[in-house]
Design a protein around this motif. Structure first.
Motif, PDB file in Angstrom:
ATOM      1  N   VAL A 151       0.839  -1.208   0.000  1.00  0.00           N
ATOM      2  CA  VAL A 151       0.000   0.000   0.000  1.00  0.00           C
ATOM      3  C   VAL A 151       0.870   1.253   0.000  1.00  0.00           C
ATOM      4  N   LEU A 152       1.928   1.232   0.805  1.00  0.00           N
ATOM      5  CA  LEU A 152       2.837   2.381   0.865  1.00  0.00           C
ATOM      6  C   LEU A 152       3.473   2.633  -0.498  1.00  0.00           C
ATOM      7  N   ASP A 153       3.868   1.563  -1.167  1.00  0.00           N
ATOM      8  CA  ASP A 153       4.447   1.692  -2.521  1.00  0.00           C
ATOM      9  C   ASP A 153       3.450   2.318  -3.493  1.00  0.00           C
ATOM     10  N   LEU A 154       2.207   1.854  -3.406  1.00  0.00           N
ATOM     11  CA  LEU A 154       1.166   2.396  -4.303  1.00  0.00           C
ATOM     12  C   LEU A 154       0.980   3.896  -4.091  1.00  0.00           C
ATOM     13  N   MET A 155       0.963   4.304  -2.816  1.00  0.00           N
ATOM     14  CA  MET A 155       0.675   5.706  -2.514  1.00  0.00           C
ATOM     15  C   MET A 155       1.887   6.613  -2.706  1.00  0.00           C
ATOM     16  N   MET A 156       3.053   6.189  -2.212  1.00  0.00           N
ATOM     17  CA  MET A 156       4.198   7.103  -2.181  1.00  0.00           C
ATOM     18  C   MET A 156       5.159   6.922  -3.347  1.00  0.00           C
ATOM     19  N   LYS A 157       5.194   5.724  -3.948  1.00  0.00           N
ATOM     20  CA  LYS A 157       6.106   5.501  -5.085  1.00  0.00           C
ATOM     21  C   LYS A 157       5.363   5.560  -6.421  1.00  0.00           C
ATOM     22  N   LYS A 158       4.274   4.781  -6.516  1.00  0.00           N
ATOM     23  CA  LYS A 158       3.524   4.766  -7.779  1.00  0.00           C
ATOM     24  C   LYS A 158       2.563   5.946  -7.901  1.00  0.00           C
ATOM     25  N   LYS A 159       2.331   6.642  -6.786  1.00  0.00           N
ATOM     26  CA  LYS A 159       1.506   7.869  -6.778  1.00  0.00           C
ATOM     27  C   LYS A 159       0.114   7.639  -7.366  1.00  0.00           C
TER      28      LYS A 159
END
Length: 416
Positions: A165-173
């Motif tokens: 989830v963190l990757d989706l929000m902060m990396k993949k935006k």
């Protein structure tokens, strides 16, 4: 009066429908509206977020009152812009709308004034959030700070899910800048309740309570949606609980905003969890909810225009608001694949056969004289009865008459 309603979903259809019953209203415009709203109002091809064009239209057409449906224009500051021109508009100003526009702002406010909510941490840096997630308790709730169309909240059971989830929000935006700050908070357990209230910044008057069904599948399984159905009043929400919510949450938050120099005028929507320790705030919205509006407004007996005018003039304490002693049930018909990828443009048939319920259009359009699907949540079908069962039976009976390719709806709404 000439009234402009901003927005084009099921909530706005419910608002337009209620305003159309007022003897004070002669003409309703809706921007941008949809195929269902077009039967009650003149639809104007202006996007809900285009504040300048909306202001221009309002001035040119001598609009007496503007009612804002969605959150985006409120967060952008449409009320401030309209009021600068001396225009009458219903909704909170930009500083007040931050209660929905920034979850971090709201969490800080609640903690500062000891208003019951879950513990939380906010992170702007990926590595800091990741470190915290490794070391913290699970399950946790992860939220994008900004507006994410009701899809920015994730319940994660373990670190692996949390990292995804963190990757989706902060990396993949996936939510753009709305996910620049991520809120991680403790998971609250209990029954959810939605409580809407009218407020003029001083007085606050609760509406009929509602219960929303957020998950896509029966038995509350699958990903969160913008809402797959709702019922009012909420069967788990009695007068004693309402008093507690008023005394510990709604009145204190309006007072807290006042102390921060913010006057909140409009609809305040509290998303609550009814925990063993008492009701706690999950979130606030700065406008009517969707699809709860489709069950709350049909039960309103008082003229909505009278209420809106009282709020604008800060005379809410001078008006008595009455409600029907009935139950309302709403079931949302969605496109196959929602809340993920879905197709649109399919013809909707059978609408003219619906007699025992009202069909609010959420994501529809007119194409070559036919009503077609134009969104994930397509229709919201609402019926009123003397019991949940009566209203529920009516809704599901009427839903059988409607059809479009890939039509999906939950079969367990209002089993209480």
């Amino acid at each position: 009066m000439k009234v402009l309603v901003i927005g084009g979903g099921g909530r706005e259809h419910a608002i337009v429908h209620k305003l159309s019953k007022s003897p004070k209203v002669d003409k309703i415009y809706c921007a941008p509206g949809n195929a269902g709203i077009a039967a009650l109002a003149e639809c104007v091809d202006i996007k809900a977020g285009d504040v300048e064009k909306l202001k221009e239209f309002t001035l040119q057409n001598n609009i007496d009152l503007t009612v804002v449906g969605p959150e985006m224009p409120l967060v952008q500051g449409i009320v401030d812009e309209f009021e600068k021109e001396g225009l009458k508009i219903f909704g909170p100003k930009k500083d007040a709308a931050a209660i929905e526009g920034s979850k971090y702002f709201t969490k800080q406010l609640l903690h500062k004034y000891n208003i019951p909510t879950g513990r939380f941490k906010a992170f702007e840096k990926y590595q800091d959030a990741l470190k915290f997630l490794k070391e913290t308790w699970h399950p946790v709730v992860m939220k994008a700070d900004g507006l994410a169309q009701g899809k920015g909240v994730f319940i994660v059971e373990n670190f692996i899910e949390a990292k995804e989830v963190l990757d989706l929000m902060m990396k993949k935006k996936i939510f753009g800048t709305a996910g620049d700050t991520v809120i991680i908070e403790e998971m609250l357990f209990g029954k959810e309740a939605s409580v809407f209230a009218f407020t003029d910044g001083k007085a606050i008057v609760p509406m009929v309570s509602a219960m929303d069904y957020k998950k896509i599948y029966e038995e509350d399984k699958g990903p969160n949606t913008g809402g797959m159905g709702s019922i009012a009043p909420n069967p788990y929400f009695d007068d004693k609980l309402l008093k507690e919510v008023m005394d510990k949450i709604l009145k204190p938050v309006i007072n807290a905003l006042q102390k921060e120099g913010i006057v909140y005028k409009g609809v305040l929507y509290a998303g609550l969890m009814l925990t063993k320790e008492g009701p706690k705030v999950l979130e606030f919205n700065a406008r009517f909810g969707d699809p709860e509006t489709q069950v709350v407004l049909p039960l309103l007996k008082t003229d909505l225009v009278d209420i809106i005018e009282a709020i604008i003039e800060e005379k809410l304490d001078k008006i008595h608001i009455e409600w029907e002693n009935k139950e309302a049930v709403c079931v949302v018909a969605a496109s196959h694949g929602y809340p993920r990828e879905y197709q649109t443009g399919f013809e909707i048939t059978g609408l003219e056969d619906v007699k025992g319920a009202f069909v609010y259009h959420a994501g529809t359009a007119l194409k070559e004289g036919k009503i077609v699907t134009a969104g994930g949540r397509v229709l919201a079908v609402t019926a009123i009865g003397d019991s949940y069962k009566e209203a529920r039976d009516k809704v599901y009976e009427e839903l059988k008459k409607i059809n479009f390719k890939g039509m999906y709806y939950r079969k367990d709404i209002a089993i209480v």
